[in-house]
Design a protein around this motif. Structure first.
Motif, mmCIF file in Angstrom:
data_model
loop_
_atom_site.group_PDB
_atom_site.id
_atom_site.type_symbol
_atom_site.label_atom_id
_atom_site.label_comp_id
_atom_site.label_asym_id
_atom_site.label_seq_id
_atom_site.Cartn_x
_atom_site.Cartn_y
_atom_site.Cartn_z
ATOM 1 N N LYS A 489 0.823 -1.206 0.000
ATOM 2 C CA LYS A 489 0.000 0.000 0.000
ATOM 3 C C LYS A 489 0.861 1.262 0.000
ATOM 4 N N ARG A 531 -5.816 -9.617 -4.398
ATOM 5 C CA ARG A 531 -5.459 -8.449 -3.586
ATOM 6 C C ARG A 531 -4.158 -7.798 -4.050
ATOM 7 N N ARG A 533 -1.504 -7.437 -7.930
ATOM 8 C CA ARG A 533 -1.317 -7.862 -9.315
ATOM 9 C C ARG A 533 0.104 -7.504 -9.749
ATOM 10 N N HIS A 540 1.567 -4.234 -8.029
ATOM 11 C CA HIS A 540 0.585 -3.168 -7.886
ATOM 12 C C HIS A 540 -0.504 -3.611 -6.908
ATOM 13 N N THR A 541 -1.211 -2.642 -6.350
ATOM 14 C CA THR A 541 -2.369 -2.943 -5.507
ATOM 15 C C THR A 541 -3.589 -3.177 -6.390
ATOM 16 N N THR A 542 -4.642 -3.704 -5.779
ATOM 17 C CA THR A 542 -5.942 -3.838 -6.437
ATOM 18 C C THR A 542 -6.987 -3.201 -5.536
ATOM 19 N N PRO A 543 -8.190 -2.957 -6.035
ATOM 20 C CA PRO A 543 -9.243 -2.372 -5.186
ATOM 21 C C PRO A 543 -9.585 -3.241 -3.976
ATOM 22 N N HIS A 544 -9.270 -4.534 -4.046
ATOM 23 C CA HIS A 544 -9.649 -5.456 -2.970
ATOM 24 C C HIS A 544 -8.672 -5.427 -1.801
#
Length: 545
Positions: A489, A531, A533, A540-544
């Motif tokens: 994050k 969670r 990618r 990278h982060t994901t929305p989850h």
């Protein structure tokens, strides 16, 4: 390191969805269990016994007897009540008319003074003419922090129904959030990685999850006090002399099991080539391959009385192979292998050539760490049964450390041969691509469904309280996963190297190369969970998340 006495109070309440319990989140700056969700609790104060003058319902003698203590049990309860008020803002007390306190009672104005140590619980009771009804608390359990953490506590767990007229609130200093959840919800949040829970919290939630009402729960807990926690030193021989083992020492559980009278007849060290009967018809023989990855050496287990089954024959070491043949007299009917890493299966070929035995296990996957000479006659799958003279072995597919890993449960004795899935004294290496963190954690959860009394690992001594051992491994991995998530994050998009440096800032830089393999395993699990990618080796982060 001193072990401090501590107490915890579980607050429960009935809702339309069933009983819920209060969990507080510890600050991320805490030295002990940062970010974890816990029950209200803390250390027992030296002045705790001054509160006994304000106790009603049960005397210290009765409470201590329930807790298998000589005296002072009431002090643990008083500490639990005090800590609950400090951390959660809920005070289990009665006013001068014997009524439960409500949110508008003036005692709530003194919460901060109690938290800062400006008032004791006894002084608080005197000031507001309160009594503490200890008969409303039930004793839930006892937990001693195992060696390793920066702080260790000897903690007693209690439970009570939360007063209806008070609202819980975190203190904003030691705790930064609070939530009411059903035990099942809390356990699922832990399993999914949404919340960090510690070992005793998880064990307690499992007990509470079986009840539909607080009345049924409290009735059960009052009528079924927990078994005493093993807390007495135990004698064992180490380097030729009898030593007293403290609870938590590697050989402690084995010494208690094999020497229940405490006569000092067991050994506190593992000597390669020296057989040890760890259960009826089960002999442990350790290979002479001690090292950083193998500990005292790899354990071979010999099952039987006249005809034998050899479980994990070990490395292709001539001395070890000859010792197996000497102990069995060559009467080996079968070999059973947990997985094909180089310290577990290579001796199979020599033993089969000498005895003609049948071989059980999964073929080796690709990779230099794998024993490509392993050629099984039978390839057991999850749930298959193998008959031995010591009893029936149930094969349990437990991928994670290795994709072909199998544990074997000796059903009659509830003894789990865990291979490298569970090791003593260290965590298991999860090295992609064959190592799989998601599969590893799911396999650990699957083991919790089996009836197990002792774990016989490939490295180390017998281990008791299997649920606690497994919960520790799960919690340890999920705690690291939370650090990886926080690093992602903060840094994303980021490379594996940068994420490792952030998420493993508590380990020496010199071993960050090894840590990167573990970090990758966690990131691949997060990717599988949707969670995280990866694109061109950048994470990278994901929305989850």
């Amino acid at each position: 390191m001193d072990i401090r006495p501590a107490a915890t109070l579980v607050l429960t309440k009935d809702t339309d969805e069933g009983p819920k319990i209060l969990l507080l989140q510890r600050t991320w700056d805490a030295v002990f269990m940062p970010g974890y969700f816990v029950f209200p609790g803390g250390a027992v104060d030296d002045q705790e016994n001054s509160g006994r003058a304000h106790v009603i319902g049960r005397a210290d003698t009765e409470i201590s007897q329930t807790m298998t203590m000589d005296e002072g049990g009431a002090d643990f309860m008083l500490a639990a009540v005090r800590e609950c008020f400090e951390e959660a803002g809920v005070l289990l007390a009665l006013d001068q008319d014997g009524a439960e306190l409500t949110q508008d009672h003036p005692v709530h104005g003194d919460r901060d003074a109690l938290f800062k140590g400006e008032l004791t619980l006894a002084e608080l009771c005197r000031r507001h003419n309160l009594t503490i009804p200890l008969d409303r608390l039930a004793y839930l359990g006892h937990w001693v922090t195992p060696p390793g953490p920066p702080r260790r506590f000897d903690t007693r767990f209690f439970i009570t129904v939360a007063p209806e007229g008070q609202r819980a609130s975190h203190d904003g200093v030691e705790t930064i959030d609070h939530v009411w959840l059903s035990p099942a919800e809390a356990l699922e949040d832990h399993r999914s990685g949404r919340r960090l829970l510690g070992l005793p919290t998880i064990g307690t939630l499992r007990i509470l999850a079986d009840f539909d009402t607080t009345e049924a729960l409290m009735r059960y807990v009052h009528a079924n006090p927990p078994e005493p926690y093993p807390n007495q030193p135990w004698p064992a021989v180490k380097k030729g002399k009898v030593k007293m083992l403290e609870p938590g020492a590697p050989a402690y559980d084995e010494a208690v099991k094999l020497d229940p009278e405490g006569e000092g007849t067991t050994h506190a060290d593992i000597v390669p080539g020296e057989p040890v009967e760890v259960a009826a018809g089960v002999m442990r023989l350790t290979a002479p391959n001690p090292g950083m990855m193998t500990g005292p050496g790899t354990n071979t287990y010999v099952l039987g009385h006249k005809r034998f089954t050899v479980l994990d024959p070990g490395p292709a070491d001539t001395t070890h192979i000859e010792r197996i043949l000497e102990i069995t007299g060559g009467a080996i009917d079968q070999i059973v292998v947990t997985h094909t890493h180089q310290d577990h299966s290579p001796a199979t070929a020599a033993l089969k050539a000498r005895t003609g035995c049948r071989v059980y296990g999964q073929p080796a996957p690709a990779g230099p760490a794998q024993d490509q000479t392993f050629a099984p006659d039978e390839e057991p799958i999850d749930g298959d049964l193998i008959t031995t003279e010591a009893g029936t072995l149930k094969a349990l597919h437990t991928p994670g450390h290795a994709s072909n890993h199998l544990c074997y449960l000796l059903l009659e004795q509830e003894l789990l041969f865990s291979g490298d899935h569970i090791m003593q004294g260290s965590t298991v290496v999860i090295n992609p691509p064959d190592g799989d963190m998601k599969a590893y954690l799911e396999s650990l959860y699957d083991l919790l469904a089996e009836s197990v009394r002792y774990i016989a690992p490939a490295h180390g001594f017998l281990m008791a309280r299997p649920e606690a051992v497994i919960d520790y491994l799960i919690t340890h991995r999920l705690a690291r996963e939370h650090k990886v998530v926080r690093a992602l994050k903060q840094l994303a998009p980021a490379s594996l190297k940068d994420l490792t440096a952030k998420a493993y800032d508590d380990v020496p830089t010199a071993i960050h190369g090894v840590a990167a393999r573990s970090a990758l395993a966690h990131l691949l699990k997060l990717e599988a969970d949707g969670r995280a990618r990866r694109k061109s080796e950048i994470w990278h982060t994901t929305p989850h998340i």
